[in-house]
Design a protein around this motif. Structure first.
Motif, PDB file in Angstrom:
ATOM      1  N   ALA A 102     -31.782  63.454 -15.136  1.00 37.11           N
ATOM      2  CA  ALA A 102     -30.399  63.182 -15.573  1.00 37.11           C
ATOM      3  C   ALA A 102     -29.820  62.148 -14.617  1.00 37.11           C
ATOM      4  N   VAL A 103     -29.284  61.061 -15.151  1.00 36.88           N
ATOM      5  CA  VAL A 103     -28.822  59.962 -14.288  1.00 36.88           C
ATOM      6  C   VAL A 103     -27.399  59.535 -14.633  1.00 36.88           C
ATOM      7  N   GLY A 104     -26.758  58.919 -13.644  1.00 36.35           N
ATOM      8  CA  GLY A 104     -25.471  58.284 -13.897  1.00 36.35           C
ATOM      9  C   GLY A 104     -25.717  56.863 -14.359  1.00 36.35           C
ATOM     10  N   MET A 179     -30.269  57.842  -4.699  1.00 34.03           N
ATOM     11  CA  MET A 179     -29.386  58.113  -3.562  1.00 34.03           C
ATOM     12  C   MET A 179     -29.710  59.479  -2.952  1.00 34.03           C
ATOM     13  N   PHE A 184     -21.876  63.104  -4.906  1.00 36.26           N
ATOM     14  CA  PHE A 184     -21.993  61.870  -5.685  1.00 36.26           C
ATOM     15  C   PHE A 184     -21.492  60.696  -4.840  1.00 36.26           C
ATOM     16  N   ILE A 201     -28.448  55.738 -11.768  1.00 34.28           N
ATOM     17  CA  ILE A 201     -28.522  56.335 -10.422  1.00 34.28           C
ATOM     18  C   ILE A 201     -28.881  57.819 -10.521  1.00 34.28           C
ATOM     19  N   ASN A 202     -29.782  58.244  -9.628  1.00 30.39           N
ATOM     20  CA  ASN A 202     -30.068  59.683  -9.531  1.00 30.39           C
ATOM     21  C   ASN A 202     -30.354  60.044  -8.082  1.00 30.39           C
ATOM     22  N   MET A 203     -30.826  61.294  -7.872  1.00 30.73           N
ATOM     23  CA  MET A 203     -31.105  61.763  -6.511  1.00 30.73           C
ATOM     24  C   MET A 203     -32.539  62.275  -6.404  1.00 30.73           C
ATOM     25  N   THR A 226     -25.950  60.666 -18.219  1.00 31.92           N
ATOM     26  CA  THR A 226     -25.047  61.791 -18.480  1.00 31.92           C
ATOM     27  C   THR A 226     -23.592  61.449 -18.121  1.00 31.92           C
ATOM     28  N   ASP A 227     -23.363  60.270 -17.527  1.00 35.66           N
ATOM     29  CA  ASP A 227     -22.009  59.934 -17.039  1.00 35.66           C
ATOM     30  C   ASP A 227     -22.012  58.478 -16.615  1.00 35.66           C
ATOM     31  N   ASP A 229     -20.925  57.592 -13.588  1.00 37.75           N
ATOM     32  CA  ASP A 229     -20.711  57.724 -12.151  1.00 37.75           C
ATOM     33  C   ASP A 229     -19.207  57.649 -11.860  1.00 37.75           C
ATOM     34  N   VAL A 239     -17.766  61.258 -12.513  1.00 36.59           N
ATOM     35  CA  VAL A 239     -18.834  62.227 -12.775  1.00 36.59           C
ATOM     36  C   VAL A 239     -18.510  63.579 -12.138  1.00 36.59           C
ATOM     37  N   VAL A 244     -22.252  66.314 -16.565  1.00 38.71           N
ATOM     38  CA  VAL A 244     -23.713  66.128 -16.596  1.00 38.71           C
ATOM     39  C   VAL A 244     -24.352  67.193 -17.481  1.00 38.71           C
TER      40      VAL A 244
END
Ligand SMILES: CSC[C@H]1O[C@H](OP(=O)(O)O)[C@H](O)[C@@H]1O
Ligand SMILES: Nc1ncnc2[nH]cnc12
Length: 312
Positions: A102-104, A179, A184, A201-203, A226-227, A229, A239, A244
């Motif tokens: 799931a990413v921004g 990141m 966030f 962007i994700n983690m 999902t957003d 950010d 976000v 999400v």
């Protein structure tokens, strides 16, 4: 799990790593649930072996499924057992991983619920996650110019496009910023990543993708936005977890169809060599043998476990 086998005799070549909102893959037959112990500890979750009927032979193709954040999402991004996950998958035979995330979105045109097949990554983790198998007495270096497997990516894109028009929107490429989290980004960071050309962007992509490369496993991540950010609107639109999870839940059927289509395709005999990652086989034998035998440290035993016969 009562009544489910705890061993599986055949090698399993393909794995799916599920992320936020994808803790299981329903619709497949559960053949076994494996608790694998590795020199780097236990993976994030037991490995489910699922049977997937091959569209070409009709024979079941075993698929390994692992839940990145644990069975109940109990592991934060920096606590994910990346080395154990990748080592455990390799030890049961896995040479191809489809990872889900799931990413921004960092770009207007990547809308929430769109899918992205990223082709590049910028590492914004902070060096606090164990990120290599090659430390503690054996040095190894591996190429990471293309952080995802380019052949696998082509198949994934084709499968995604085959679902377009049925609610799936796909972006063929993308620059993924990974990141540290778990917080966030700030608005300044989000805008900085946009100025770098970041798409999403994700983690979670790193060190997972790096460790897969070290383990000679072909790896591709499928991202679902999902957003936006926090770069796009005011604080009300930033976000949050509810956002999400809401998009993940609403689009989970499409995510599963996408993964299912990729598994259908990879199960075909024509992809046998790719799924075995023959193009990566043996690379660590040389990359990992830099350290003279007499000078090797205690990690040698662990690496012998991961790569039997490589460093004799
Ligand atoms: C719950 S939002 C942040 C969380 O979502 C993503 O998880 P995953 O990549 O495992 O799907 C992101 O990487 C963060 O870990
Ligand atoms: N905006 C965001 N930043 C980092 N990881 C995410 N996962 C989903 N949305 C995210």
């Amino acid at each position: 799990m009562a009544g489910v086998a705890s061993t599986y005799d055949e090698p399993v070549r393909i794995a799916v790593i599920g992320g936020t909102g994808i803790q299981s893959l329903p619709g497949f037959t559960l053949a076994a649930s494996l608790k694998v112990d590795t020199p780097w500890g236990e993976p994030s979750s037991p490995i489910s072996i699922l049977h997937h009927p091959s569209p070409s032979t009709g024979k079941p193709t075993p698929i390994a499924f692992l839940s990145r954040h644990g069975l109940h999402h109990e592991l934060a991004p920096h606590e994910v057992k990346n080395r154990a996950n990748i080592a455990a998958l390799r030890s049961i035979g896995v040479r191809t991983i489809i990872a889900f995330s799931a990413v921004g979105s960092l770009q207007e045109e990547v809308r929430p619920r769109d899918f992205v097949v990223p082709d590049q990554i910028i590492d914004r983790t902070k060096g606090i996650r164990p990120f290599t198998f090659f430390e503690g007495g054996m040095v190894g270096h591996v190429g990471f110019g293309d952080p995802f497997d380019t052949s696998l990516a082509k198949i994934v894109r084709r499968c995604g496009h085959s679902l377009e028009g049925e609610g799936v929107r796909l972006h063929d490429t993308g620059l993924l910023i990974c990141m540290e989290g778990p917080q966030f980004s700030t608005r300044a960071e989000s805008n900085l990543y946009r100025s770098w050309g970041g798409s999403v962007i994700n983690m979670s992509a790193l060190p997972e993708a790096k460790l897969a490369r070290e383990a000679e496993i072909a790896y591709q991540m499928i991202c679902m936005a999902t957003d936006y950010d926090c770069w796009r609107g005011g604080p009300d639109e930033d976000v949050n977890v509810e956002m999400v999870m809401g998009h993940m839940k609403a689009n989970s059927e499409n995510a599963r169809r996408f993964v299912g289509a990729v598994l259908d395709e990879l199960s075909k005999e024509e992809h046998g060599q790719l799924v075995l990652a023959k193009h990566l086989e043996g690379q660590m034998k040389f990359a990992g043998a830099m350290t003279h035998k007499e000078a090797r440290g205690p990690v040698e035993q662990k690496l012998q476990w991961l790569f039997p016969g490589y460093f004799d």
